[in-house]
Scaffold this active site. Structure first.
Site, mmCIF file in Angstrom:
data_model
loop_
_atom_site.group_PDB
_atom_site.id
_atom_site.type_symbol
_atom_site.label_atom_id
_atom_site.label_comp_id
_atom_site.label_asym_id
_atom_site.label_seq_id
_atom_site.Cartn_x
_atom_site.Cartn_y
_atom_site.Cartn_z
ATOM 1 N N LYS A 197 0.832 -1.207 0.000
ATOM 2 C CA LYS A 197 0.000 0.000 0.000
ATOM 3 C C LYS A 197 0.874 1.267 0.000
ATOM 4 O O LYS A 197 0.652 2.207 -0.763
ATOM 5 C CB LYS A 197 -0.914 -0.001 1.234
ATOM 6 N N CYS A 251 -3.725 10.826 1.027
ATOM 7 C CA CYS A 251 -3.034 9.546 0.857
ATOM 8 C C CYS A 251 -1.636 9.740 0.293
ATOM 9 O O CYS A 251 -0.646 9.416 0.938
ATOM 10 C CB CYS A 251 -3.844 8.659 -0.082
HETATM 11 N N1 SAJ Z 1 -1.469 14.750 -9.274
HETATM 12 C C1 SAJ Z 1 -0.547 15.484 -10.024
HETATM 13 N N2 SAJ Z 1 -0.149 15.011 -11.245
HETATM 14 C C2 SAJ Z 1 -0.640 13.819 -11.736
HETATM 15 C C3 SAJ Z 1 -1.565 13.070 -10.964
HETATM 16 C C4 SAJ Z 1 -1.964 13.572 -9.733
HETATM 17 O O1 SAJ Z 1 -0.078 16.561 -9.609
HETATM 18 O O2 SAJ Z 1 -0.243 13.462 -12.868
HETATM 19 C C5 SAJ Z 1 -1.903 15.277 -7.945
HETATM 20 C C6 SAJ Z 1 -3.407 15.548 -7.859
HETATM 21 O O3 SAJ Z 1 -3.730 16.818 -8.382
HETATM 22 C C7 SAJ Z 1 -3.638 15.448 -6.364
HETATM 23 C C8 SAJ Z 1 -2.632 14.380 -5.920
HETATM 24 O O4 SAJ Z 1 -1.694 14.273 -6.973
HETATM 25 O O5 SAJ Z 1 -3.320 16.682 -5.720
HETATM 26 C C9 SAJ Z 1 -3.223 13.030 -5.628
HETATM 27 O O6 SAJ Z 1 -4.220 12.684 -6.573
HETATM 28 P P1 SAJ Z 1 -4.371 11.226 -7.209
HETATM 29 O O7 SAJ Z 1 -5.473 11.239 -8.181
HETATM 30 O O8 SAJ Z 1 -3.063 10.760 -7.722
HETATM 31 O O9 SAJ Z 1 -4.675 10.266 -5.980
HETATM 32 P P2 SAJ Z 1 -5.725 10.236 -4.731
HETATM 33 O O10 SAJ Z 1 -5.021 10.820 -3.545
HETATM 34 O O11 SAJ Z 1 -7.059 10.749 -5.058
HETATM 35 O O12 SAJ Z 1 -5.871 8.618 -4.556
HETATM 36 C C10 SAJ Z 1 -4.701 7.814 -4.383
HETATM 37 C C11 SAJ Z 1 -4.766 6.627 -5.376
HETATM 38 N N3 SAJ Z 1 -3.477 5.937 -5.407
HETATM 39 C C12 SAJ Z 1 -2.807 5.707 -6.582
HETATM 40 O O13 SAJ Z 1 -3.216 6.056 -7.660
HETATM 41 C C13 SAJ Z 1 -1.528 4.938 -6.457
HETATM 42 C C14 SAJ Z 1 -5.888 5.666 -4.947
HETATM 43 O O14 SAJ Z 1 -5.916 4.513 -5.788
HETATM 44 C C15 SAJ Z 1 -5.692 5.245 -3.486
HETATM 45 O O15 SAJ Z 1 -6.727 4.375 -3.048
HETATM 46 C C16 SAJ Z 1 -5.749 6.515 -2.640
HETATM 47 O O16 SAJ Z 1 -4.646 7.365 -3.033
HETATM 48 C C17 SAJ Z 1 -5.627 6.087 -1.170
HETATM 49 O O17 SAJ Z 1 -6.663 6.071 -0.490
HETATM 50 O O18 SAJ Z 1 -4.536 5.706 -0.746
#
Ligand code: SAJ
Length: 397
Positions: A197, A251
């Site tokens: 995780k 997360c």
């Molecule tokens: N972000 C970027 N650039 C990108 C992708 C995301 O700057 O190319 C930023 C987003 O704007 C945001 C942050 O990253 O601020 C996180 O967003 P996210 O969509 O990557 O993830 P979360 O936090 O909504 O959900 C994550 C997911 N983990 C992964 O993709 C590995 C989800 O599957 C998990 O279940 C969740 O964390 C969790 O609960 O741990």
């Protein structure tokens, strides 16, 4: 145990899709009351109707105290303390609450994101209080992986990693999740599942940090970072993520600390990635402040500045742990020589910010800082007469 962003949807889906009888436990009486009334206290599309169904059919009932059951799931927060050290006190409190109820043949599972070794640590607590249960109950770790906003689909269809303290525990937990999960249930041990995780979210954090680092380099080199990434990604084995105004949410910006705190000497890349992503928000604040100063010098008047987006990622209304909100707050505090318009199309009102319609703000502003790549922003036309700070790739196409 825990009716939050993961516990409540899991309870609802297990009841609805798996036909499991659920007692959802939360220490907050308001959460319990709302759940029993069929009101979803979290934001998740389509979930409230499902909650109402399972409450009506009697499959899900909420309570502030646990009751004797056959399986117990710890789905409580694991925040970090002052020095980024993980705080497992909620997992321990939930475990201690079910301890007196445990009986032979029961299943105990931790879903909360946890530092490596937490499942073993909780097993030690259980067996020191209830030594007669040793070898007689099943203990496993099974992290959630759902993406907020897409939980109904992902809770059922995502693969899951299930790590028992022994093989019998892994098998017992697999049997439970098979009732409502259609994805593959991958067996492993508890320590590997815990680390898995943390690895998933750290991997994403490191990859986003790479994109953010490229944005710093490109800014100095006079290169459009969006074009650059698009072109580099045409290589069959390159897949760079997108830079943004920082990493938010509960997360990705948290879980890597569970590794760096326990393995500081070995996790230099993970630790640097965290710093780069944290620094990105400060870099954006400086960019906006500099644009304000330059405008004043050039035009001899205060500029109107539009801060576009407060949510932590596109097309959601979740503002918690959001770098966009942090940047807007910092710009408002420091830039007294500007009129600031704050925009968040997914939220009706906010306690700390007066919100402006996105079209009106874009029209009025001299300086526009795009912080969150919400869909409606992408329909705005490029305007040569404005200073546009596109931190999230609104105009990348
Ligand atoms: N972000 C970027 N650039 C990108 C992708 C995301 O700057 O190319 C930023 C987003 O704007 C945001 C942050 O990253 O601020 C996180 O967003 P996210 O969509 O990557 O993830 P979360 O936090 O909504 O959900 C994550 C997911 N983990 C992964 O993709 C590995 C989800 O599957 C998990 O279940 C969740 O964390 C969790 O609960 O741990």
């Amino acid at each position: 145990m825990g009716l939050g962003y993961i516990g409540l949807p899991t309870a609802i889906i297990a009841a609805k899709e798996g036909g499991v009888d659920i007692i959802g436990v939360d220490i907050n009486p308001s959460v319990v009351e709302q759940t029993n009334a069929g009101h979803l206290h979290i934001i998740e599309p389509g979930m409230e109707e499902m909650l109402q169904d399972v409450v009506k059919s009697g499959k899900l009932r909420a309570s502030t105290t646990p009751e004797v059951s056959d399986a117990y799931f710890m789905v409580v927060p694991t925040p970090f303390k002052g020095n980024h050290e993980p705080d497992v006190s909620y997992v321990e409190a939930a475990t201690r609450a079910v301890l007196p109820l445990l009986k032979e043949g029961d299943l105990y599972v931790i879903e909360s994101t946890s530092p490596v070794g937490t499942t073993e640590q909780m097993a030690d607590i259980i067996f020191s209080e209830r030594p007669e249960l040793k070898g007689k109950i099943y203990i496993a770790y099974c992290p959630e992986r759902v993406l907020p906003g897409n939980v109904i689909y992902e809770l059922v269809h995502n693969d899951r990693v299930i790590g028992g303290l022994d093989e019998a525990s892994t098998k017992k937990a697999q049997e439970f999740y098979a009732q409502f999960v259609k994805g593959t249930l991958h067996p492993t041990n508890a320590r590997t599942a815990e680390m898995c995780k943390l690895t998933e979210n750290s991997s994403r954090d490191v990859q986003i940090a790479f994109a953010n680092e490229l944005s710093f380099i490109c800014d100095k080199a006079g290169i459009n970072v969006w074009d650059l990434i698009n072109l580099a990604n045409k290589h069959p084995r390159v897949n760079i993520l997108q830079p943004g105004c920082g990493v938010g949410g509960h997360c990705i910006a948290v879980d890597p600390y569970f590794i760096t705190s326990d393995f500081p000497a070995e996790s230099r890349l993970i630790s640097d990635a965290r710093e780069i992503n944290n620094y990105k928000a400060f870099w954006c604040v400086e960019k906006v402040k500099n644009a304000i100063l330059e405008f004043e010098l050039q035009h001899g008047r205060k500029p109107v500045v539009a801060m576009m987006g407060l949510a932590f990622k596109p097309d959601i209304d979740d503002l918690r742990e959001s770098p966009a909100k942090q940047i807007t707050g910092k710009v408002m505090q420091s830039a007294r020589n500007a009129e600031i318009l704050v925009v968040e199309p997914n939220v009706k009102s906010h306690d700390s910010f007066t919100l402006t319609d996105y079209r009106e703000a874009y029209d009025k502003a001299d300086i526009v800082a795009f912080l969150t790549a919400h869909k409606p922003f992408k329909s705005l036309p490029w305007r040569e007469d404005k200073v546009i700070l596109d931190f999230c790739g609104i105009f990348k196409k």
